[in-house]
Write an enzyme that holds these catalytic residues in place. Structure first.
Site, PDB file in Angstrom:
ATOM      1  N   GLU A  70      15.071 -16.379 -13.982  1.00 45.59           N
ATOM      2  CA  GLU A  70      14.633 -14.990 -14.084  1.00 45.59           C
ATOM      3  C   GLU A  70      13.745 -14.801 -15.331  1.00 45.59           C
ATOM      4  OE1 GLU A  70      14.371 -12.616 -12.263  1.00 45.59           O
ATOM      5  OE2 GLU A  70      14.284 -10.815 -13.478  1.00 45.59           O
ATOM      6  N   LYS A 129       4.893  -3.624  -6.249  1.00 44.23           N
ATOM      7  CA  LYS A 129       6.343  -3.490  -6.442  1.00 44.23           C
ATOM      8  C   LYS A 129       7.121  -3.713  -5.146  1.00 44.23           C
ATOM      9  CE  LYS A 129       9.940  -1.965  -8.890  1.00 44.23           C
ATOM     10  NZ  LYS A 129      10.389  -3.062  -9.746  1.00 44.23           N
ATOM     11  N   GLU A 162       5.011 -13.500 -14.555  1.00 46.19           N
ATOM     12  CA  GLU A 162       4.395 -12.405 -13.794  1.00 46.19           C
ATOM     13  C   GLU A 162       3.708 -11.377 -14.674  1.00 46.19           C
ATOM     14  OE1 GLU A 162       6.922  -9.837 -11.360  1.00 46.19           O
ATOM     15  OE2 GLU A 162       8.586 -10.213 -12.709  1.00 46.19           O
ATOM     16  N   ARG A 188       3.023   0.364  -5.428  1.00 48.07           N
ATOM     17  CA  ARG A 188       2.972  -0.341  -4.146  1.00 48.07           C
ATOM     18  C   ARG A 188       1.682  -1.137  -3.964  1.00 48.07           C
ATOM     19  NH1 ARG A 188       6.723   1.629  -0.651  1.00 48.07           N
ATOM     20  NH2 ARG A 188       5.558   0.803   1.097  1.00 48.07           N
ATOM     21  N   CYS A 229       0.844  -1.189   0.000  1.00 45.74           N
ATOM     22  CA  CYS A 229       0.000   0.000   0.000  1.00 45.74           C
ATOM     23  C   CYS A 229       0.885   1.246   0.000  1.00 45.74           C
ATOM     24  CB  CYS A 229      -0.926   0.104   1.213  1.00 45.74           C
ATOM     25  SG  CYS A 229      -1.939  -1.350   1.468  1.00 45.74           S
ATOM     26  N   HIS A 263      15.164 -36.154 -15.297  1.00 48.87           N
ATOM     27  CA  HIS A 263      14.718 -36.649 -13.986  1.00 48.87           C
ATOM     28  C   HIS A 263      13.249 -36.318 -13.721  1.00 48.87           C
ATOM     29  CE1 HIS A 263      18.777 -37.829 -13.109  1.00 48.87           C
ATOM     30  NE2 HIS A 263      19.199 -36.614 -13.436  1.00 48.87           N
ATOM     31  N   ASN A 290      -0.378   1.749   6.113  1.00 50.15           N
ATOM     32  CA  ASN A 290       0.368   0.759   5.338  1.00 50.15           C
ATOM     33  C   ASN A 290       1.015  -0.183   6.352  1.00 50.15           C
ATOM     34  OD1 ASN A 290       2.051  -0.658   3.561  1.00 50.15           O
ATOM     35  ND2 ASN A 290       3.660   0.891   3.722  1.00 50.15           N
ATOM     36  N   GLY A 291       0.769  -1.486   6.205  1.00 52.80           N
ATOM     37  CA  GLY A 291       1.342  -2.449   7.158  1.00 52.80           C
ATOM     38  C   GLY A 291       0.285  -3.447   7.567  1.00 52.80           C
ATOM     39  N   TRP A 346      -3.079  -2.526  -1.523  1.00 52.79           N
ATOM     40  CA  TRP A 346      -2.807  -3.896  -1.933  1.00 52.79           C
ATOM     41  C   TRP A 346      -3.371  -4.749  -0.808  1.00 52.79           C
ATOM     42  CZ3 TRP A 346       0.142  -8.097  -0.131  1.00 52.79           C
ATOM     43  CH2 TRP A 346       0.367  -9.112  -1.071  1.00 52.79           C
ATOM     44  N   LYS A 350       9.883 -13.524 -15.224  1.00 55.78           N
ATOM     45  CA  LYS A 350       9.396 -12.365 -15.989  1.00 55.78           C
ATOM     46  C   LYS A 350       8.178 -12.767 -16.814  1.00 55.78           C
ATOM     47  CE  LYS A 350      10.971  -9.892 -14.275  1.00 55.78           C
ATOM     48  NZ  LYS A 350      11.999  -9.611 -13.303  1.00 55.78           N
TER      49      LYS A 350
HETATM   50  C1  F6R Z   1       9.915  -9.592  -9.955  1.00 53.60           C
HETATM   51  C2  F6R Z   1      10.151  -8.708  -8.837  1.00 53.60           C
HETATM   52  C3  F6R Z   1      10.093  -9.268  -7.465  1.00 53.60           C
HETATM   53  C4  F6R Z   1      11.108  -8.573  -6.553  1.00 53.60           C
HETATM   54  C5  F6R Z   1      10.949  -9.045  -5.110  1.00 53.60           C
HETATM   55  C6  F6R Z   1      11.989  -8.448  -4.199  1.00 53.60           C
HETATM   56  O1  F6R Z   1      10.044  -8.932 -11.173  1.00 53.60           O
HETATM   57  O2  F6R Z   1      10.363  -7.534  -8.999  1.00 53.60           O
HETATM   58  O3  F6R Z   1      10.296 -10.648  -7.465  1.00 53.60           O
HETATM   59  O4  F6R Z   1      12.392  -8.839  -7.020  1.00 53.60           O
HETATM   60  O5  F6R Z   1       9.668  -8.720  -4.644  1.00 53.60           O
HETATM   61  O6  F6R Z   1      11.918  -7.059  -4.194  1.00 53.60           O
HETATM   62  P1  F6R Z   1      13.134  -6.183  -3.725  1.00 53.60           P
HETATM   63  O7  F6R Z   1      14.248  -6.370  -4.696  1.00 53.60           O
HETATM   64  O8  F6R Z   1      12.619  -4.771  -3.721  1.00 53.60           O
HETATM   65  O9  F6R Z   1      13.517  -6.651  -2.356  1.00 53.60           O
END
Ligand code: F6R
Length: 610
Positions: A483, A605, A490, A27, A2, A506, A100-101, A75, A487
């Site tokens: 990775e 994010k 998500e 957020r 949030c 396996h 937020n929290g 969120w 990507k």
């Molecule tokens: C995926 C992504 C997330 C962050 C994860 C950690 O694209 O962005 O998997 O990498 O939430 O976030 P940070 O790096 O801010 O600790």
């Protein structure tokens, strides 16, 4: 998660709050709301389900006048995304809060408050906070004392903004476990979850510390620490421009951020190299001294940052000769550890506010590591403040929820760390010079890969109607495959998994048929022949292969095999270079599928909750 924002000014604040929310939307974005104290002294509140743009439309249709207000983008944690669960929450039409929290003891407080006659209008954990504050106000407390008293009853994490319709001269903020900054203007003050939200109105900030409570008026900011002592916190000037968070001519932030990588990497190297040597001070003034005795490294992170850590494990052991273990923070924090002698604990985080990474750091500090280091993109973040040493990636603000430039700059940071530690072990000056030379070549190599954008966009068409995709890599390309899979899943919502290619036989080979695209990252390295055998296993079973390979790799296109050629690079920096086409692939598949690329469903994010 949030995002929260608040303002006390001599001008109307609704537009400032809404712009702040737009900038905090990374957020969380399932619902949003705003409350201002209107000129007649009434609280006016508007809340909408969905993104901030819906709230903006609603406020445009029903304008809000007022010079004191708070706003929130959500969120959901407790209570589904719904208008009645959106913040601000209000008690008895008198006081309003944004939060937020997570309040962990909300059930117990709710039971007590219901018994005392409070009527609840949401399923959130937050509503107990506003009722607790109201109770104190009703007993005659000032707003600051009411928040202070109520806070003593809360367990968990919060950043709060609070207003009282009977006290139009004050905005109160409190921070415990969730980020909160105060923006200092001229005759006006603001609060927000991060500085970016407030850049259009100020570049001067006070960063609240854990347990702080602040009282803002037009002219003053007063802060008390967790013990109730009045404290002065420094005002810091931010050098980030408000434009740095704009999308410019790009269709999405993610695309902008992918294309910013050569610059972000050059900026991350800038000032960290002296000729062919790395400046250890890049990690903090005492880094040389503290690194000299390091004999083991533990790296902890989440998501994409965790994948960067996995690449670093290969580098740390192969280049520096230092044992390195890597773990996701959410697991690390809940198990017992045997800490090696003279061990360095590293956290990696774009935001520096990820709750699991922060908790892991706090646990590590209590368990005997010699030193802690944060690799982070946000200078004012909690992780940075709480670590002994810090390396700041200079990626610039990353707005797209899917991390791109933060990841590649983290890899640069980890490569620098490997060499700096390796210097105390087995690296000679000539080795260091060669490795630094390699690092300097990365931005230009990435430019070459970015030039393949249109052919990768064409390739993306073959993935749009797929349900699943496998990603394969070997050695340090395995985390890159992970990775790539993250990507794709998500932002395009296609189920994707990554495997070290040798693991196929396996079990996962059973998944292969004509419907299964298999993406492989195949630079010309020592494991290439092994990888080619694995690819043959896929081809023989009808799988569709898409192989990212450099020009030296002897691999022919043909039935079921598409090869995308990348520039040749040194094995050691291949993981950085081979990340780029996988980012572009995921991006273009998502665009073709019409998903919300920058704000994919269910995500946020900055993950500031467990
Ligand atoms: C995926 C992504 C997330 C962050 C994860 C950690 O694209 O962005 O998997 O990498 O939430 O976030 P940070 O790096 O801010 O600790």
């Amino acid at each position: 998660m949030c995002g929260i924002v608040g303002a006390i000014a001599q001008r109307p604040v609704a537009a400032i709050l809404l712009e702040g929310l737009r900038r905090l939307e990374y957020r969380g974005y399932d619902s949003a709301g705003i409350a201002v104290l209107d000129p007649s002294g009434q609280l006016s509140r508007v809340r909408t389900l969905g993104k901030v743009s819906r709230l903006v439309e609603e406020v445009a249709a029903n304008p809000l006048a007022g010079t004191l207000g708070i706003a929130h983008t959500r969120w959901a944690t407790h209570g589904e995304p719904a208008t009645h669960n959106a913040h601000p929450h209000v008690s008895h039409d008198r006081c309003a809060i944004v939060h937020n929290g997570i309040v962990e003891n909300h059930e117990e407080l709710r039971r007590e408050q219901i018994a005392a006659g409070h009527r609840f209008t949401s399923e959130t954990d937050t509503e107990v906070v506003v009722h607790a504050i109201y109770d104190e106000l009703a007993r005659g407390a000032s707003l600051i004392d009411a928040v202070r008293q109520a806070a003593t009853r809360l367990r968990g994490a919060y950043a709060l903004g609070v207003i009282d319709s009977e006290d139009p001269g004050h905005l109160v903020a409190a921070r415990q476990g969730s980020p909160l900054v105060i923006g200092v203007g001229f005759g006006e003050h603001f609060i927000a979850s991060d500085v970016f939200a407030l850049l259009p109105v100020t570049n001067r900030f006070i960063f609240l510390e854990e347990g702080d409570i602040a009282e803002l008026t037009l002219e003053s900011v007063r802060i008390w620490d967790r013990d109730g002592q009045a404290v002065e916190r420094p005002i810091k000037t931010s050098s980030v421009s408000a434009d740095a968070t704009e999308r410019g001519e790009y269709r999405h932030y993610m695309l902008k951020e992918i294309f910013e990588q050569p610059r972000a990497i050059a900026d991350t190297l800038d000032g960290r190299l002296a000729g062919n040597r790395i400046l250890p001070e890049s990690f903090g003034n005492q880094a040389s001294e503290l690194f000299a005795s390091i004999e083991a490294v533990t790296i902890v992170a989440c998501g994409t940052s965790f994948h960067a850590a996995l690449v670093a494990r290969y580098w740390m052991e192969a280049i520096a000769g230092i044992p390195c273990q890597v773990e996701v923070a959410s697991e690390y924090r809940y198990r017992s550890h045997v800490v090696a002698k003279n061990a360095l604990f590293v956290t990696i985080s774009q935001s520096g506010e990820t709750a699991d990474s922060l908790a892991a750091l706090r646990q590590a500090k209590a368990s005997g590591y010699q030193t802690t280091l944060a690799i982070c993109n946000v200078p004012e973040s909690s992780l940075v403040r709480e670590s002994d040493l810090v390396f700041l990636t200079h990626a610039g603000p990353e707005i797209g929820v899917a991390s791109t430039k933060a990841f590649t700059t983290q890899l640069i940071a980890l490569f620098l760390l490997t060499i700096t530690l390796g210097r105390f072990k087995r690296l000679e000056a000539s080795d260091e010079a060669r490795l630094v030379e390699l690092l300097r070549s990365v931005p230009a190599k990435i430019e070459e890969v970015l030039a393949l954008d249109s052919s990768i966009a064409a390739l993306a068409e073959q993935f749009v109607d797929k349900q699943h995709t496998l990603f394969l890599g070997r050695g340090e390309q395995y985390p890159i495959a992970m990775e790539g899979a993250l990507k794709l899943k998500e932002i395009s919502y296609i189920h994707a998994e990554a495997y070290p290619a040798g693991e196929l036989k396996h079990g996962p080979l059973a998944l292969i048929d004509e419907q299964m695209p298999v993406v492989a990252v195949a630079p010309n390295n020592a494991l290439l022949e092994k990888l080619k055998s694995n690819l043959e296993e896929v081809r023989a079973r009808g799988g569709q292969l898409y192989v990212f390979a450099d020009f030296q790799v002897p691999l022919d296109e043909g039935e079921g095999v598409t090869v995308i050629r990348l520039p040749e690079t040194d094995d050691l920096i291949d993981p950085i270079v081979f990340t780029i086409p996988l980012q572009l692939l995921a991006y273009h598949v998502a665009v073709l599928k019409g998903t919300d690329v920058d704000q994919p469903r269910n995500l946020a994010k900055s993950v500031t909750v467990e």
